[in-house]
Design a protein around this motif. Structure first.
Motif, PDB file in Angstrom:
ATOM      1  N   UNK A  34      -4.012  16.296 -44.217  1.00 13.25           N
ATOM      2  CA  UNK A  34      -4.972  15.814 -43.226  1.00 13.25           C
ATOM      3  C   UNK A  34      -4.329  15.748 -41.843  1.00 13.25           C
ATOM      4  N   UNK A  35      -3.069  15.397 -41.789  1.00 10.27           N
ATOM      5  CA  UNK A  35      -2.335  15.410 -40.524  1.00 10.27           C
ATOM      6  C   UNK A  35      -2.240  16.818 -39.961  1.00 10.27           C
ATOM      7  N   UNK A  36      -2.005  17.791 -40.828  1.00  9.25           N
ATOM      8  CA  UNK A  36      -1.964  19.192 -40.386  1.00  9.25           C
ATOM      9  C   UNK A  36      -3.334  19.614 -39.862  1.00  9.25           C
ATOM     10  N   UNK A  37      -4.410  19.190 -40.520  1.00 11.96           N
ATOM     11  CA  UNK A  37      -5.760  19.522 -40.043  1.00 11.96           C
ATOM     12  C   UNK A  37      -5.978  18.940 -38.654  1.00 11.96           C
ATOM     13  N   UNK A  65      -4.943  21.905 -31.609  1.00  9.38           N
ATOM     14  CA  UNK A  65      -4.596  23.235 -31.097  1.00  9.38           C
ATOM     15  C   UNK A  65      -5.855  24.058 -30.797  1.00  9.38           C
ATOM     16  N   UNK A  66      -6.850  23.945 -31.650  1.00  8.98           N
ATOM     17  CA  UNK A  66      -8.118  24.650 -31.412  1.00  8.98           C
ATOM     18  C   UNK A  66      -8.755  24.151 -30.126  1.00  8.98           C
ATOM     19  N   UNK A 115      -8.538  26.457 -22.825  1.00 11.41           N
ATOM     20  CA  UNK A 115      -7.941  27.606 -22.153  1.00 11.41           C
ATOM     21  C   UNK A 115      -8.954  28.735 -22.025  1.00 11.41           C
ATOM     22  N   UNK A 116      -9.707  28.980 -23.077  1.00  5.97           N
ATOM     23  CA  UNK A 116     -10.738  30.025 -23.038  1.00  5.97           C
ATOM     24  C   UNK A 116     -11.766  29.734 -21.943  1.00  5.97           C
TER      25      UNK A 116
END
Length: 137
Positions: free
Chosen positions: A84-87, A93-94, A100-101
């Motif tokens: 869950x931490x990685x998610x 990051x998304x 940025x986009x």
């Protein structure tokens, strides 16, 4: 087992196995001729490391988890919490990439407006003017 056997059994490349062994994640004894020798636990460890790397865990994080994984004291709840931490990290990051986009799209719009203003301010080239047709037959 030799490194080639571990590579075959785990599905990892020799390079990755050497890297993980050099980082202290895979335990190898040195046998005759100074060759690395791995026990059967190394297959399980190598798969765990590969899975962890594939989902974005750092080698440092895996080094922290491996001793408990080997002792079989790493719980499912703890792994779910880590995942869950990685998610959450991936979501962050998304969001950064989406921001940025949006900035890139804004820049494109600015350049397109500038290009349109430049074109409007430039006199027409004689080659861009429509040809006058003669009225004589």
């Amino acid at each position: 087992m030799r490194i080639s056997e571990l590579a075959h059994a785990s599905g990892l490349s020799l390079h990755r196995i050497r890297r993980y062994a050099d980082a202290g994640l895979l335990i190898a004894a040195r046998g005759q001729g100074n060759y690395r020798s791995f026990d059967k636990q190394a297959v399980r460890d190598a798969r765990f490391i590969a899975m962890g790397r594939d989902i974005g865990f750092s080698l440092a994080e895996l080094a922290e988890l491996l001793p408990r994984y080997r002792r079989r004291t790493l719980t499912i709840d703890e792994m779910v919490e880590r995942l869950q931490g990685r998610i959450a990290e991936v979501d962050r990051q998304i969001a950064e990439q989406q921001a940025l986009r949006a900035r890139l799209v804004d820049h494109i719009g600015w350049f397109e407006q500038r290009r349109a203003r430049q074109r409007a301010a430039q006199p027409a080239s004689p080659f861009q003017r429509p040809l006058k047709r003669s009225t004589k037959p």
